[in-house]
Design an enzyme around this catalytic site. Structure first.
Site, PDB file in Angstrom:
ATOM      1  N   CYS A  18      10.868  52.072 -90.379  1.00 40.99           N
ATOM      2  CA  CYS A  18       9.530  52.185 -89.464  1.00 40.99           C
ATOM      3  C   CYS A  18       9.972  53.277 -88.316  1.00 40.99           C
ATOM      4  O   CYS A  18      10.961  53.870 -88.445  1.00 40.99           O
ATOM      5  CB  CYS A  18       9.346  50.979 -88.803  1.00 40.99           C
ATOM      6  SG  CYS A  18      10.433  50.313 -87.633  1.00 40.99           S
ATOM      7  N   HIS A  47      19.394  46.213 -87.742  1.00 44.66           N
ATOM      8  CA  HIS A  47      20.058  45.324 -88.540  1.00 44.66           C
ATOM      9  C   HIS A  47      19.779  45.558 -89.982  1.00 44.66           C
ATOM     10  O   HIS A  47      19.351  44.999 -90.705  1.00 44.66           O
ATOM     11  CB  HIS A  47      19.184  43.960 -88.249  1.00 44.66           C
ATOM     12  CG  HIS A  47      19.625  43.318 -87.002  1.00 44.66           C
ATOM     13  ND1 HIS A  47      18.621  42.537 -86.440  1.00 44.66           N
ATOM     14  CD2 HIS A  47      20.457  43.440 -85.957  1.00 44.66           C
ATOM     15  CE1 HIS A  47      19.121  42.136 -85.245  1.00 44.66           C
ATOM     16  NE2 HIS A  47      20.070  42.726 -85.024  1.00 44.66           N
ATOM     17  N   HIS A  80      16.641  47.439 -80.615  1.00 42.54           N
ATOM     18  CA  HIS A  80      16.188  45.870 -80.212  1.00 42.54           C
ATOM     19  C   HIS A  80      15.866  45.897 -78.602  1.00 42.54           C
ATOM     20  O   HIS A  80      15.278  44.787 -78.224  1.00 42.54           O
ATOM     21  CB  HIS A  80      17.194  44.947 -80.591  1.00 42.54           C
ATOM     22  CG  HIS A  80      17.268  45.123 -81.995  1.00 42.54           C
ATOM     23  ND1 HIS A  80      18.524  45.394 -82.655  1.00 42.54           N
ATOM     24  CD2 HIS A  80      16.230  44.533 -83.011  1.00 42.54           C
ATOM     25  CE1 HIS A  80      18.324  45.434 -84.231  1.00 42.54           C
ATOM     26  NE2 HIS A  80      17.200  44.801 -84.325  1.00 42.54           N
ATOM     27  N   CYS A 102      13.122  50.643 -78.970  1.00 44.30           N
ATOM     28  CA  CYS A 102      11.825  50.892 -79.895  1.00 44.30           C
ATOM     29  C   CYS A 102      10.729  50.962 -78.818  1.00 44.30           C
ATOM     30  O   CYS A 102      10.718  49.854 -78.016  1.00 44.30           O
ATOM     31  CB  CYS A 102      11.548  50.039 -81.105  1.00 44.30           C
ATOM     32  SG  CYS A 102       9.814  50.139 -81.815  1.00 44.30           S
ATOM     33  N   GLU A 132      16.321  41.106 -79.557  1.00 45.45           N
ATOM     34  CA  GLU A 132      15.069  41.374 -79.072  1.00 45.45           C
ATOM     35  C   GLU A 132      14.545  40.331 -77.948  1.00 45.45           C
ATOM     36  O   GLU A 132      14.106  40.823 -76.842  1.00 45.45           O
ATOM     37  CB  GLU A 132      14.039  41.647 -79.772  1.00 45.45           C
ATOM     38  CG  GLU A 132      12.843  42.100 -79.223  1.00 45.45           C
ATOM     39  CD  GLU A 132      11.559  42.262 -80.484  1.00 45.45           C
ATOM     40  OE1 GLU A 132      10.556  42.088 -80.111  1.00 45.45           O
ATOM     41  OE2 GLU A 132      12.012  42.757 -81.491  1.00 45.45           O
ATOM     42  N   CYS A 200       4.742  44.314 -84.429  1.00 48.62           N
ATOM     43  CA  CYS A 200       4.679  45.700 -84.459  1.00 48.62           C
ATOM     44  C   CYS A 200       3.739  46.019 -85.765  1.00 48.62           C
ATOM     45  O   CYS A 200       3.636  45.375 -86.672  1.00 48.62           O
ATOM     46  CB  CYS A 200       6.120  46.647 -84.731  1.00 48.62           C
ATOM     47  SG  CYS A 200       6.735  46.668 -86.282  1.00 48.62           S
ATOM     48  N   ASN A 230      12.780  40.681 -89.682  1.00 48.01           N
ATOM     49  CA  ASN A 230      11.541  41.326 -90.424  1.00 48.01           C
ATOM     50  C   ASN A 230      11.704  41.085 -91.980  1.00 48.01           C
ATOM     51  O   ASN A 230      10.869  40.931 -92.707  1.00 48.01           O
ATOM     52  CB  ASN A 230      11.175  42.682 -89.942  1.00 48.01           C
ATOM     53  CG  ASN A 230      11.943  43.582 -90.469  1.00 48.01           C
ATOM     54  OD1 ASN A 230      11.687  44.327 -91.681  1.00 48.01           O
ATOM     55  ND2 ASN A 230      12.783  44.160 -89.852  1.00 48.01           N
TER      56      ASN A 230
END
Length: 326
Positions: A18, A47, A80, A102, A132, A200, A230
């Site tokens: 991303c 990660h 994160h 991010c 996060e 996101c 994710n």
């Protein structure tokens, strides 16, 4: 897509990096180019085993705490995000910092600060212990209660049910998050939602693509690391969408050939922190076993990019030296 007896692969699009991950990885590479090794990174920049090991070979040093970074060094904060106390620790150790958080995580941090200032109780939907979640909670620890899934809702208590807002970790399952929100709204009818969705765009797009192919796939292979939230959610989404079987692997050699027994259709995707080279290796592994027909399952177009951290435009080695001298 139509059913067929031929062995085939359904390849999800979008998949892999991303914009936030791309920005963070490039930031480490640029820092190493501009300032030379070592560049310290607090926690894994993203990660993914392969990414971390590749950057280590180039001179990045990953640490768990700020105290591990020698005074006068450069330290980068991962995608994160970190709590304000970490910035304070870095200042105390006279470290020059690069913040690779991010921007979508930064958005959640700012929401937490704003709602805490307005004295709301903040219900943060996320997984306990995730970096996060730790970073976001650190923005307003006295106002935030972690809600780790729908099963957690019954235990939640607030000071004033008319001043409650929910926020979320950006990498969660969309469906599970909304189930949690629905339960929270039943318990707290005046629950406020954030101005825009916290999960996101990339997480959502990858989950949509997996849903589209899950009903037709006998097996779904998700490329990603075990500590990638994710990526793990993609496995859950695939099974929920109807896939008979689904597995998370870092590398093609981790695939068990017995998974292919009775399989004619394999779905392939990758988490948001996974470079495309790892997906290509999986496709090559499948091709050698007769899965040569590849069909793209496209859920969305992605064109979002983020500018690199502003700190990369400064002479951070000089800044670090001056901090130590001061």
């Amino acid at each position: 897509m139509t059913a067929t007896n031929a062995r085939r692969v359904l390849l999800a699009a979008p998949r892999g990096y991303c914009a936030g991950v791309d920005r963070a990885v490039i930031a480490v590479e640029k820092a190493l180019e501009q300032y030379g090794a070592p560049i310290y990174v607090r926690h894994e920049i993203v990660h993914n085993k392969y990414v971390v090991q590749t950057l280590e070979k180039k001179g990045a040093i990953f640490v768990e705490t700020t105290e591990e970074v020698p005074e006068g060094s450069i330290v980068m904060f991962s995608a994160h995000g970190v709590a304000p106390v970490v910035h304070e620790e870095a200042a105390e150790r006279k470290l020059a910092t690069i913040d690779a958080t991010c921007p979508l995580v930064t958005k959640v941090h700012k929401e937490a600060v704003r709602y805490a200032k307005d004295d709301f109780d903040i219900l943060l939907i996320g997984h306990e212990g995730h970096e996060e979640v730790i970073g976001t909670t650190g923005e307003a620890p006295d106002h935030i209660t972690l809600v780790d899934g729908p099963q957690d809702v019954d235990r939640v208590e607030v000071r004033d049910p008319s001043r409650v807002v929910w926020l979320s970790q950006t990498t969660l399952s969309v469906d599970e998050t909304m189930e949690t929100v629905d339960r929270l709204k039943t318990k707290f009818p005046l629950l406020v939602s954030p101005p825009s969705d916290d999960i996101c765009y990339a997480t959502q797009n990858r989950q949509i693509a997996v849903k589209q192919m899950g009903a037709e796939a006998d097996l779904v292979i998700v490329v990603g690391s075990q500590n990638s939230s994710n990526s793990k959610r993609l496995v859950e989404v695939a099974l929920g969408a109807g896939a008979r079987d689904a597995h998370l692997v870092d590398y093609a050699h981790e695939i068990d050939e017995t998974w292919l027994d009775g399989v004619s259709t394999v779905g392939v995707t990758s988490g948001a922190s996974v470079p495309e080279v790892l997906v290509e290796e999986v496709l090559e592994w499948l091709t050698r076993r007769g899965f040569e027909d590849v069909e793209i399952v496209k859920a969305a177009e992605e064109s979002i990019t983020f500018s690199l951290p502003k700190e990369l435009r400064r002479d951070l080695r000089a800044e670090a030296s001056s901090l130590v001298e001061d």
